[in-house]
Structure formats: C-alpha cells, structure tokens
Design a protein around this motif. Structure first.
Motif, short mmCIF file in Angstrom:
data_model
loop_
_atom_site.label_atom_id
_atom_site.label_comp_id
_atom_site.label_asym_id
_atom_site.label_seq_id
_atom_site.Cartn_x
_atom_site.Cartn_y
_atom_site.Cartn_z
N PRO A 180 6.62 -5.69 -0.41
CA PRO A 180 7.16 -4.89 0.68
C PRO A 180 7.27 -3.41 0.29
N GLN A 239 6.82 -3.19 9.18
CA GLN A 239 8.14 -3.73 8.80
C GLN A 239 9.23 -3.25 9.77
N GLY A 260 11.71 -3.75 4.28
CA GLY A 260 10.85 -4.90 4.07
C GLY A 260 11.66 -6.13 3.70
#
Length: 999
Positions: A83, A101, A153
């Motif tokens: 992420p 995200q 994320g």
C-alpha cells in the motif's frame, strides 16, 4: 490500445517496448521507462485517489518523491501487495496492477465524500474537541469508528514472500543526489582517487538536467553531459554508483542510511532481493539534494489536473507526455514559464500564463510572449471549475476587480522553490533564514558535510557546478590530508547563452490564499489556509503547535510541499516574520521506508539472534527444557522420567542444598575494566568503595542511574591493581557496557581506562552446594581451595583440567559455591569433567527455575524482577552496599532527592502466606484492607513467588509501602476467587545466619 496524450517524438523513451498494466481493474498500456504516473497521464487519467479526511478527488501534484496525492496499492500477485506507493516513483513494468485507495465503492463514486459536505464540523482540531463527551462513548463508539477510518491503504495480512538485503559500506566521500551538483561533486572527488559513493533516488542520474531543455554544459545539452559524466564515473574503480537509492536518514558521525529499490521495477524479480539497506559511514558527505517546487494556494487548488509546473515539464521532456491539451499556468516565478515554453513548442495549447507579479521580466518571459503565449501580470487564480478534473481557471486582478473564466484541462502552478535541507537538518545542522529569498538555507554545520546547488540556495547552473566541483574536490583532499584551492576552476563550463530555470525562486509561500473557501496547504491531510489561521486564533503560536493542531505536514510526504506554506500563513496571521514562528523538525526517514528494508534478515528464525552457551548440546542431550532469556537459550529445568516441571525443580533445589548442583552461568554479562585508573573509575560507576579492595577479592556491586535508582548489579573480582572482572545480569550485559562506555567517554574522559566486553569469551560453570569443593578439588591446579586460602568472595587464577581458569568463590544459592570461568571453546569439556566428579557425590544439573527458587530462599534480588526502575538501594535493603564515606558516584545526587528519602516508599520484604500451600501470583497487588470499596488502595505488589521444597512452604518477595517497618503485619492479596492473607517477614527464608556459605 492508444495513449492519447503521448506526444510522438517527445521525451526519451522512444523507441521502447509496450508495457501493459491495470489501474482499478481497467487495462492500459504504457512504455518501459514510464512511471505509473506518466503512463496514466499518457492515457488521460488524472483522478487517482481520494484525500484522507474529506475524500476529495485528487490527481498528480508532482513527478517525484514529494507526491502527496497519488498513493496507490501495487500488487504482483495475491501475496505481494504494497500500500501507499507513490505512483510518481513506481516504475512501470509489464503486468503491473495498481489500485486506488481510501475510497468505497469506487474511485469515481466514493461514499466517504460526504465528509466534504460535513467539513464545517471537521475543521482543524475537531478531534480534540468533539470526542471528549460522553466519556463512556469513547471505547464503545468513537474509537472503533475512528480506527476504521484511519489510514489510506490497507496493510496486507499475508506474510511477505520477498527477501531483503543489507550492506555496510565505508567511503571517503558520499555524495547524495545525482543531479548537476551531485555529478560535479562526485567527479571532482573521484578524480583525486578517494573512494566515492554517489546515490540518487531516480532510476537514472541527471536530476533536473533530464528535463531542463535550456541547459548546456561543455557544449552538450545537459542530459548528454550528465550521461557522459556517469559513464566516466562508472569507469573508475574507486566509485560506486547507486541509482534507485534514497538517502533517508543522516545520523551521528557521518552515518547515512540508504534504501535501494532493487527489483520493484521488474516484472520478474527472480531470486534478487526486493530492497537493499545500505548503512554507510563516510569521512565526508556532500549533499546535493536539490529543491522542491511549491504549489500555489487558492480556492479548490486540489482539483485533479492542477500540478506543479516542474512536474508537467518532467512528464513532457522525460516521458513524452502532455498533461493536458489546453493548459493554464499560474505562477510567481520564472521557472513556470520554462514549462509553458516547452509545452508550447511541443504543440500543446497554453491558454494563458497568470503571474502574481506586477511586472515580470526576463528572457523566459519574453520568449513566452514571442511564442504568442498570453501573459497576465498582476493577477491571481482565485478558483477553478470542474469536479473530478479541472475544467477552467477563474482569474482576477490582485487588487480586485472583474473575474475572467478561462477554459483549461490542466493548470500548472509554481510559487518558487524550497531548498531540500532535510538531510542537513537531520545531521543536526542549523538552518538559517534568508530574508532576501524568503527561504531556509543550511547555516551552522554539525558534521563534516557540505550542501551544494539548489539545496544550498545556489540558483544558476554555472554557480551550481562551480560550487559543487569545489566542494567535492575539497572533501576529497581533506580526506587525503591535502589543502584544496577550492575555487572550482576545473568545474564543467556552462554555455552562458542558455538559461537554466531549475533554481529560480518565486514569491513567499501562501500568496493568493483565500480564507473563505477550501484553499489547500496540505493535500493529503486536507489542511487548508483557513485551518492554519484558525490554529493561530485558538492560541497556537509555535509552528510545531500549529502542525499538531492541524496535522499540516504530518502526511507521508512529511510536509515537503506544505510546510513552508503553513509557516508563511501562520507568520502572516500572527503579524510576525517567518523565523519568529519557528520551523518544524526534519526527521528521518526522508521518504517512507518499508518495514521489510528495516527488518531485513531479522525475521522468522532470524527475528532475534539465538545465542547458545557452550554446554547447550550437553544440556539438550540430557533432556533439558529451555527458556528464552534475552537472546539466550538457557536450560530451564532437567526433568527425569515421570517428572513434571514442579517435581524436577523441587528435586534440583533439594539436591543442591544436600549435595551439590551444576549450573551454566555463562550468560552473565562480563566486562574487563583495565588501566591505571580502573579503581577510580569503579569508584565513580558503582556505589561501593573499590580502592582498598585487595587483588584476589570480590565484592558485590550496585550500579545506579543518575536518578538514584538501581540500574544493575553483580559480583566484581579484582584480579590485579589495574584489572577488574565485572559481572552483570544476563539481560543487562549490553546496556551496562554502553552505560559504562558512555560515562567513560563523556563524563570521565580524564581516566586512563579501557573497557572490554568478554561475555562470549568465558564459559561459566557454577558449582554450588556442600560438596562443591570436593567436586572441584581433583580437577583444579595451582589454586588452594581451602577456606583459609580461598574464603568466600575471593577470586584466583590457575587451571582446571589443564585449561586456564578464573575461579570465583561466590554463591547465588547461599551454599558454599564456586564459579568456574574457562575459555568458551573448552566450556563443554570442562563441564563434562566436573559432571563426572559431581555424579560421584550425588550432584545434579539444575536450571534457571531452581536458580530462582534457591536465590529467593536466601533473599537475593534479581534486578529487573524484584526491581522495576523505581527501587533504590535502601528500598531493596542494600544500604550496606553504598559507600558511606564516598563523595561522588553516578546517582549520588539522585539518592538525595527528597522523594527518595520520604517515608512510605515501597520497600522489598518477604511474604509468607497464612496458608503455606498457597503460592502467590507474581505481579499480584497487595492491599491493607480486603473489604475496602473498589477501587482499592494498592500498597505494593508481589515481585517473586515460588514453592520452596527446602522450606516446605510457599515463599514470596514483594515491594510494599513502608515495608521495612511492617514486619509481622498481615496484609492481603485480592484475587478473583477470594483474598489471600499474607504476613510480612524478612526476605531471608533459609539459613538466616548465613553459615552455609562457609561450608
């Protein structure tokens, strides 16, 4: 599949292979050499994320590491998900899959965007004020929802399948940054023959030279000169070139941490590591980290399609991508004109340049006008149209007046450049504010480093190259012990007829800010100019307080584009100059570093190094059950067939007191203190007196912290006038060594003393019990073991089984005891010889659990178990170990603090349960009245508790308020199934007179 915004013939990627990738499940194509950002822009994709708090649509702001908006998740397969990757840094490869995200259910329609409508209730500091009442709702309602909304994320739940590497490196000159300044400095240093490391976070050296169309050096365009310089450096044996490598932290003594992205750009990484952590120690460091362009602050300046002018120029000249078809420019300095000129020459329509300055002039301004670009001086962009992408800019004279709407599909902004002083500041250097250019520059240096180029406030290309060449040459020659002319006379020559806009500075940050709308300062955290002003109105005067109240600069980009804006707006609101408001602290890491790179090999079985003593194999073969103590595997107990832990420990404890026992004490920390001033040093570091201790004798020593609390303890043997053998607790070995070394170097540097850790050099075999001397006598040579010749608390040097030994007569059991120190390589052989003799006398091997019981029976403390960092020698009943005539030692002033002398302090005592069969739980709280209402007043807690087979009952130790004056008093230990009555007694439960120590 086409890339509609890729300009044929532009950039440096063609010809290049096609790379296929997906974004939010939709398939696209790009070119090898693209970043994910340039590939998306080539396909006309500007909307790539949602902001943290308001979930507003966000696009690309920059083309580099300072990017606050375009954070995506990159996945190679089901187990490889990362992420918060900056799309402007992630290199494209065939098969790359990216996801946006912080949105649900989709990027285009995000339910979280309702927060934008609720923004009047979510202004700066709302979390400090909103969730205070009712108190009971925090755990049940507020915290779960806030935690669910936190972050951008989603952290992967799968184990990381990649591996990571680490390298240590030393060099004479480390150059951070591979642009024009870094290349010049590296060339100058390398040509002297010293070892040079040059690192840059980009996949290719050259910095701004890769997209600066006007730079010419030595008759070459800037990009060609950079490539030629790299080829020259690569051919030198004394140079190491590191691309895709970020210097993230600058620490003491020119220690710099680097992370190298080894395979993140590859479709098939193979067996290579994903990243490599470099830990570099350099004699001298040259910082050539450049500058970061600042955005403009105006209404709705966060719309996708609004980006830095330098980013648009990089996307065009590096990747051949136009960020729009009809582009507007809003600026306060000349460098934005360079971007407009390049785009115009590439066939892109420039709708207008809006310049805050009343009368902009210079070669770039004139060139823009000559190309037919409309220039609007003395005007500001006060707003933009469009929702998920900018569609127009609203222009108004700075003095007020009618507004004009100009249709555009991208808007380039530039409020000047902020020197990247992050690493300089991390090195503990002090920045200085330059009022003329309104920027912070390197000031007072704390380490042997120099800043060159844009990060040093040097604007022109010729000036940059001269400065960098001189700095690199000077750093190298200083390493060689030579004196450098330092004039940069051999620096590469710049063609003065060409302009280089890379370092030009504009107006102060925050110009054009509108207090009535959302004019964003920090894009990721949704901090507006209004929020900064509100923080000031609510009493925040320091920029550090403003930062925490608003969260400005606390995002993943660490304020690279927002801090100067926030500082300028706060200063303007306070009516102060910028330096008066302060400057936020630049902390490592410069950009986010993955946990994998930091943890490196230290995971799974290597998460913590496993240390085994010399007798580990013997103990394992004899059925020992092990426990982890620090990093050591220690024999816990030695069960025989049919025995559980309690039966084994009871047998071991009884055998030691009736006959003898062998215990591996090798894990104790051991330090040699050597030198003419060794005794003087010991006097200062310990509470006890040491000057008059005779060689061959031992003493129990206590070490304090400055605050007067017990830090560690152990037995110390004096081997000669100038040599002490110090033992520490197992867990305290490293920190005690550091503690002693720290004081020796900083507080007592006048003492002629050397400290050496010898913990691993000596195996230690404790032989304890009435038969201990009989067991050792046949094996020891050159040492008289009689009580007269070797009394309790003495040390002798000789041999055992033909092996050199330091033999201590000491005991942690209260029995006659010896500790045999032999070189670790002989540890098991000597142990086996002693064991063979011990079996003749009915001895046993015992483990750490029996050791704990035996020492508790005698009231011996263990630092870290019976102490908790708030216990003084008096609290522990160890006043006798504090020299009464000593005038100075570490902690002596702390011991005189009134709170450490006040009555009622918790003191170490023994406990006997009224029911002798009840064993207390360690950590259990102690109260005076078990029937008092809840919450009860706790007056102490149990520190150690065991069943003692030798005493035929349970025993315990505890710290109790005023404990030394409570002997004979009955207290209570409340437990879930009822209160347990206990009597306070002496902490010595066995052999109270101590006769057994002497046999």
């Amino acid at each position: 599949m086409t890339q509609p915004f890729r300009i044929p013939g532009a950039g440096r990627l063609t010809p290049a292979k096609i790379a296929r990738f997906t974004f939010d499940g939709k398939a696209y194509t790009g070119l090898e050499g693209d970043t994910l950002a340039s590939a998306l822009l080539a396909n006309g994709v500007h909307l790539v994320g949602r902001s943290f708090k308001y979930h507003r649509p966000r696009g690309f702001l920059s083309a580099g590491a300072e990017e606050p908006n375009a954070l995506v998740e990159i996945s190679r397969d089901a187990t490889r998900r990362t992420p918060n990757v900056r799309a402007t840094v992630q290199e494209l490869y065939d098969g790359l899959a990216a996801q946006s995200q912080n949105r649900w259910p989709s990027l285009g329609f995000d339910v979280g965007a309702v927060n934008n409508l609720l923004s009047p209730f979510l202004s700066a500091g709302f979390y400090y004020k909103t969730f205070m009442w009712p108190k009971a709702a925090w755990k049940r309602l507020y915290e779960p929802n806030i935690r669910a909304a936190a972050g951008l994320g989603v952290a992967p739940e799968e184990a990381d399948p990649d591996h990571y590497a680490a390298r240590f490196a030393h060099c004479d000159v480390l150059v951070v940054g591979g642009g024009a300044a870094g290349l010049a400095a590296a060339l100058a240093a390398a040509e002297t023959g010293v070892r040079v490391i040059l690192c840059d976070e980009q996949p290719e050296f050259g910095g701004a030279l890769r997209y600066e169309s006007g730079a010419r050096i030595e008759g070459l365009d800037g990009y060609s000169w950079a490539r030629q310089a790299v080829e020259k450096l690569a051919a030198m044996d004394n140079v190491r070139l590191l691309t895709r490598t970020t210097a993230f932290g600058y620490y003491a003594q020119n220690f710099v941490g680097l992370t190298e992205r080894v395979t993140d750009h590859l479709a098939s990484p193979g067996k290579a590591p994903r990243e490599r952590l470099w830990q570099v120690r350099a004699a001298r460091v040259v910082l050539a980290t450049g500058a970061i362009e600042r955005h403009m602050v105006f209404a709705d300046n966060d719309r996708p399609g609004v980006m830095l002018a330098s980013a648009a120029r990089a996307f065009l000249n590096e990747y051949g991508v136009a960020v729009g078809r009809t582009i507007g420019v809003y600026t306060a300095n000349d460098s934005a004109y360079a971007a407009a000129i390049d785009l115009k020459k590439a066939g892109v329509d420039i709708a207008a340049i809006v310049d805050l300055r009343d009368d902009p002039s210079g070669p770039l301004v004139e060139q823009a006008r000559s190309l037919g670009i409309e220039v609007n001086p003395g005007r500001a962009v006060v707003g933009v149209g469009g929702r998920q992408r900018v569609s127009s800019m609203i222009v108004q004279p700075t003095g007020g007046g009618g507004k004009r709407t100009i249709p555009i599909d991208a808007l380039l902004v530039s409020a000047g450049w902020t020197p990247s002083v992050h690493l300089f500041s991390q090195s503990r250097g002090k920045v200085a504010f330059d009022a003329g250019s309104q920027r912070f520059l390197p000031g007072l240096y704390a380490q042997d480093c120099r800043s060159v180029g844009a990060c040093n406030g040097t604007d022109g290309l010729a000036e940059t190259l001269n400065e960098a060449f001189a700095a690199g040459e000077a750093a190298a020659k200083a390493t060689l012990g030579e004196t450098s002319a330092g004039g940069g006379g051999n620096a590469p020559k710049v063609d003065a007829s060409e302009d280089w806009a890379g370092g030009m500075l504009g107006s102060a940050p925050g110009a054009g800010a509108d207090t009535t709308v959302k004019a964003f300062v920090d894009f990721q955290n949704d901090v507006t100019a209004k929020d900064i002003r509100q923080a000031v109105r609510e009493g925040m005067r320091s920029i550090e307080h403003v930062k925490r109240f608003t969260t400005n600069g606390m995002a993943t980009d660490q304020g690279k584009t927002s801090n100067m804006h926030g500082l300028a707006i706060a200063a303007e609101t306070l009516g102060k100059e910028i330096p008066e408001v302060g400057l936020t602290t630049f902390r490592a890491p410069y950009t986010p570093v993955t946990f994998g790179a930091i943890v490196n090999h230290a995971r799974h079985e290597l998460f913590d190094p496993t240390r085994r003593t010399a007798t580990h194999g013997w103990a394992e073969a004899h059925g020992a059950v092990f426990e982890d103590v620090g990093q050591w595997k220690r024999a816990w107990y030695f069960p025989r067939p049919g025995e559980d832990m309690h039966a084994a420990v009871n047998r071991e404890c009884v055998t030691v007191r009736r006959s003898a026992g062998l215990f591996d004490a090798s894990t104790l920390g051991k330090i040699e203190v050597v030198g003419p001033d060794a005794a003087a040093f010991m006097e200062l570091i310990y509470t006890n007196p040491w000057q008059k201790l005779e060689p061959g004798r031992c003493r129990y020593g206590i070490m304090l912290r400055e605050d007067g609390f017990i830090y560690d303890d152990g037995v110390v043997g004096r081997l000669s006038d100038d040599r002490f053998h110090v033992t520490t607790t197992t867990g305290g070995a490293a920190r005690v060594m550091n503690h002693m070394e720290d004081y020796l170097q900083t507080e007592f540097p006048h003492l002629n003393v050397w400290l050496t850790s010898i913990s691993e050099q000596w195996a230690v075999i404790a032989v304890q019990g009435p038969k201990s001397r009989d067991i050792l006598a046949p094996l020891v040579e050159g040492i008289d073991l009689s009580d007269a010749a070797m009394p309790h608390m003495s040390v002798r040097e000789g041999s055992i089984c033909g092996v050199p030994t330091r033999l201590f007569r000491m005991s942690f059991t209260g029995e006659r005891g010896f500790e045999v120190n032999v070189p670790a390589d002989y540890g098991q052989a000597v142990w086996e010889a002693i064991w063979a003799e011990g079996e003749k006398h009915g001895a046993c091997a015992y483990g750490t659990e029996a050791m704990h019981v035996l020492r508790a029976e005698k009231g011996y403390i263990i630092v870290g178990q019976d102490t908790d960092g708030t216990v003084t020698p008096n609290d522990a009943g160890l006043d006798w170990a504090v020299g009464k005539k000593k005038t100075d030692f570490v902690g002596i002033r702390g011991l005189k603090r009134p709170d450490l002398l006040a009555p009622g302090r918790k003191q170490l005592v023994g406990l006997k349960t009224v029911d002798p069969k009840v064993v207390l739980e360690e950590g259990a709280q102690i109260v005076q009245d078990p029937n008092q209402p809840i919450p009860m007043k706790m007056i102490g807690h149990v520190t150690s508790s065991y069943w003692s087979e030798n005493c035929g009952r349970s025993i315990a130790m505890a710290v109790v308020a005023g404990g030394h004056g409570r002997l004979g008093e009955t207290l209570h230990v409340p437990m879930p199934d009822g209160s347990i009555a206990v009597e306070i007694v002496s902490a010595v439960f066995f052999d109270e007179t101590g006769e057994r120590l002497h046999g």
